[in-house]
Design an enzyme around this catalytic site. Structure first.
Site, PDB file in Angstrom:
ATOM      1  N   LYS A 226      -0.309 -31.305 -21.453  1.00 47.40           N
ATOM      2  CA  LYS A 226      -1.246 -30.718 -20.508  1.00 47.40           C
ATOM      3  C   LYS A 226      -1.131 -29.196 -20.656  1.00 47.40           C
ATOM      4  O   LYS A 226      -0.022 -28.670 -20.772  1.00 47.40           O
ATOM      5  CB  LYS A 226      -0.831 -31.151 -19.090  1.00 47.40           C
ATOM      6  CG  LYS A 226      -1.599 -30.503 -17.986  1.00 47.40           C
ATOM      7  CD  LYS A 226      -2.897 -31.217 -17.749  1.00 47.40           C
ATOM      8  CE  LYS A 226      -3.761 -30.463 -16.741  1.00 47.40           C
ATOM      9  NZ  LYS A 226      -5.170 -30.858 -16.858  1.00 47.40           N
TER      10      LYS A 226
ATOM     11  N   ARG B 206      19.902 -18.600 -30.687  1.00 48.73           N
ATOM     12  CA  ARG B 206      20.241 -17.290 -31.260  1.00 48.73           C
ATOM     13  C   ARG B 206      20.429 -16.265 -30.153  1.00 48.73           C
ATOM     14  O   ARG B 206      20.116 -16.512 -28.997  1.00 48.73           O
ATOM     15  CB  ARG B 206      19.085 -16.802 -32.146  1.00 48.73           C
ATOM     16  CG  ARG B 206      17.794 -16.610 -31.352  1.00 48.73           C
ATOM     17  CD  ARG B 206      16.746 -15.783 -32.078  1.00 48.73           C
ATOM     18  NE  ARG B 206      15.618 -15.476 -31.215  1.00 48.73           N
ATOM     19  CZ  ARG B 206      14.600 -16.276 -30.956  1.00 48.73           C
ATOM     20  NH1 ARG B 206      14.558 -17.477 -31.495  1.00 48.73           N
ATOM     21  NH2 ARG B 206      13.633 -15.891 -30.146  1.00 48.73           N
TER      22      ARG B 206
HETATM   23  C1  MV4 Z   1       2.276 -23.761 -23.315  1.00 47.85           C
HETATM   24  C2  MV4 Z   1       1.380 -23.007 -22.527  1.00 47.85           C
HETATM   25  C3  MV4 Z   1       0.627 -23.684 -21.613  1.00 47.85           C
HETATM   26  N1  MV4 Z   1       0.734 -25.022 -21.489  1.00 47.85           N
HETATM   27  N2  MV4 Z   1       2.344 -25.085 -23.161  1.00 47.85           N
HETATM   28  C4  MV4 Z   1       3.703 -20.176 -26.122  1.00 47.85           C
HETATM   29  C5  MV4 Z   1       4.991 -19.983 -26.842  1.00 47.85           C
HETATM   30  C6  MV4 Z   1       5.622 -21.326 -26.904  1.00 47.85           C
HETATM   31  N3  MV4 Z   1       7.043 -21.193 -26.712  1.00 47.85           N
HETATM   32  C7  MV4 Z   1       4.961 -22.133 -25.843  1.00 47.85           C
HETATM   33  N4  MV4 Z   1       3.842 -21.367 -25.362  1.00 47.85           N
HETATM   34  C8  MV4 Z   1       3.017 -21.837 -24.401  1.00 47.85           C
HETATM   35  N5  MV4 Z   1       3.065 -23.179 -24.221  1.00 47.85           N
HETATM   36  C9  MV4 Z   1       1.588 -25.677 -22.261  1.00 47.85           C
HETATM   37  N6  MV4 Z   1       1.672 -27.004 -22.106  1.00 47.85           N
HETATM   38  C10 MV4 Z   1       1.336 -21.646 -22.689  1.00 47.85           C
HETATM   39  C11 MV4 Z   1       2.145 -21.040 -23.623  1.00 47.85           C
HETATM   40  C12 MV4 Z   1       1.987 -19.632 -23.686  1.00 47.85           C
HETATM   41  C13 MV4 Z   1       3.045 -18.756 -23.533  1.00 47.85           C
HETATM   42  C14 MV4 Z   1       4.339 -19.186 -23.328  1.00 47.85           C
HETATM   43  C15 MV4 Z   1       5.363 -18.292 -23.207  1.00 47.85           C
HETATM   44  C16 MV4 Z   1       5.093 -16.946 -23.276  1.00 47.85           C
HETATM   45  C17 MV4 Z   1       3.846 -16.491 -23.487  1.00 47.85           C
HETATM   46  C18 MV4 Z   1       2.800 -17.376 -23.619  1.00 47.85           C
HETATM   47  C19 MV4 Z   1       1.530 -16.895 -23.790  1.00 47.85           C
HETATM   48  C20 MV4 Z   1       0.500 -17.743 -23.912  1.00 47.85           C
HETATM   49  C21 MV4 Z   1       0.730 -19.108 -23.882  1.00 47.85           C
END
Ligand code: MV4
Length: 451
Positions: A201, A292
């Site tokens: 989701k 890390r």
């Molecule tokens: C997501 C999300 C929204 N919904 N998963 C981006 C990096 C990766 N580690 C996972 N990420 C995301 N996963 C779901 N189900 C939105 C992000 C995301 C995000 C996460 C962490 C830091 C910045 C971000 C920027 C945009 C989207």
């Protein structure tokens, strides 16, 4: 067990590790590419070995050359810093084979953490909340459609071997999922060598909050509180702080315990980070484990008083953890601005070249981690991080005022940097009020830059 460390990295993080070693009375060996002869890390280490070439593949990623250098110089341990070989299971295993201590988690842990789906399954089994979605790898579009039907749209397709935003696709509806699935699968196969995808989701503009953990060889795991990392552009963090304005003591305690639970379930050793997303209703969900030392570790150091790099070394020498987060009485607020050699007015185009004028900031509450100086030439081959400006004060408002004052003092010319962008962020009312999420930086960027 070891009294000399080879630092298998360059730039500010190599300098950071060398400083910790010096204070511990441990000798250091730098490795440097032909472009990095004048980089501060090559100048500060006790000994240095040139890795012929310029490109990362020939130099800082060249495992046989690095292990050979450690052997020849009699370094009993290697610190990988971040990036490059830090999360490379084969490198950690090759060090072990060569009888060299890899200052970081075990190869098995690196492997598990690198498999994002397996890490998520492990977190879920440990009783930590995860985002609803497929809890197995998807091989066919039909399976993806079925899961998306259950969670509802929008969904996000993620590559199990990706991470950090790589190999992710947002699908607003069924048509988009049908379109994106085969492309994502082919890309994951070619980019990461593993076509396994999973679907979740999609959370709109979550906050990104991560917890620093440490584990010793007896199996004791502690956390060092959180870092707020929501100020980012295209998954590249720009500014981080600790604590997070979004957490209160109760939520911090819950997330800290959850992070320790995840780490414990995989017998985590050494320093690591458990990443979470926090939604608008303050529900948190496990995202990834980073096996890390992270770029933004200094904000945690400033508020806890713990030198995380020295702890990594101590732990790798077999010493134990005899404190926890609460016994440290964490103090004040810290914020880190990543100063990159990039032009924010040109879509963050890298801006290499010689630094003709360099006037670094200083004063009460300012820490500057960098490998550059006046006359230094920023090579075009590597990461564009020039410096990390860390401000620490008794409370958030003071820390932000110190950061802004320090940014005003900081002159780097003619190389373009992210300094002006940081000034805009720090002057923003929503930011000052702690009211922001991962969608925040977009408003400072030209429209074409939005994703
Ligand atoms: C997501 C999300 C929204 N919904 N998963 C981006 C990096 C990766 N580690 C996972 N990420 C995301 N996963 C779901 N189900 C939105 C992000 C995301 C995000 C996460 C962490 C830091 C910045 C971000 C920027 C945009 C989207």
């Amino acid at each position: 067990m070891f009294n000399k460390v080879l630092v298998a990295n360059r730039g500010e993080i190599a300098v950071r590790v060398i400083r910790a070693c010096k204070e511990l009375g441990i000798k250091t060996v730098a490795v440097y590419s032909e472009a990095d002869e004048h980089c501060l890390h090559a100048l500060l280490a006790d000994e240095k070995v040139c890795l012929p070439g310029f490109k990362p593949a020939d130099t800082y990623l060249n495992m046989p050359a690095i292990i050979k250098a450690a052997r020849e110089k009699g370094a009993g341990a290697v610190h990988p810093g971040y990036g490059y070989l830090a999360e490379n299971e084969s490198f950690a295993a090759a060090c072990r084979e060569a009888g060299i201590v890899f200052i970081g988690p075990d190869p098995e842990t690196i492997r598990l953490a690198g498999n994002k789906l397996q890490a998520k399954e492990t977190a879920a089994r440990a009783g930590v909340p995860v985002i609803p979605g497929s809890n197995r790898g998807l091989t066919t579009l039909a399976e993806a459609l079925e899961v998306a039907g259950e969670t509802g749209y929008p969904v996000i397709l993620k590559a199990s071997a990706g991470g950090g935003g790589r190999g992710m696709r947002i699908c607003g509806d069924e048509t988009e999922l049908r379109e994106e699935f085969p492309i994502a699968k082919a890309e994951a196969g070619s980019a990461f060598g593993d076509p396994t995808l999973y679907v979740e989701k999609y959370l709109q503009n979550p906050r990104h909050i991560e917890i620093q953990v440490l584990g010793d060889r007896s199996g004791k795991i502690i956390h060092l509180g959180e870092r707020e990392c929501s100020v980012q552009r295209r998954y590249q963090k720009l500014l981080e702080e600790s604590p997070s304005p979004a957490l209160d003591d109760s939520l911090r305690d819950k997330m800290g315990r959850a992070a320790v639970q995840v780490a414990r379930s995989i017998n985590y050793f050494n320093a690591g980070t458990v990443e979470f997303m926090l939604d608008g209703n303050k529900n948190f969900y496990f995202m990834e484990i980073n096996a890390r030392l992270q770029v933004e570790h200094p904000v945690t150091e400033m508020v806890t008083g713990i030198d995380i790099v020295k702890e990594q070394i101590r732990l790798s020498l077999g010493e134990g953890l005899d404190y926890d987060y609460y016994s440290l009485s964490p103090r004040g607020w810290a914020v880190e601005c990543r100063i990159n050699a990039e032009d924010p007015d040109k879509f963050f185009l890298p801006s290499p070249g010689t630094i003709e004028i360099y006037r670094p900031p200083g004063g009460f509450g300012v820490r500057l981690d960098t490998h550059v100086y006046q006359g230094y030439s920023v090579p075009p081959y590597y990461d564009s991080l020039l410096a990390k400006l860390v401000a620490h004060g008794p409370d958030r408002k003071t820390a932000l005022s110190i950061a802004l004052r320090a940014l005003d003092e900081f002159t780097v010319e003619p190389v373009k940097t992210t300094i002006p962008l940081h000034k805009k962020i720090l002057a923003d009312d929503s930011f000052a009020g702690g009211d922001f999420d991962t969608g925040f930086v977009r408003k400072f960027l030209p429209e074409e830059d939005e994703d």
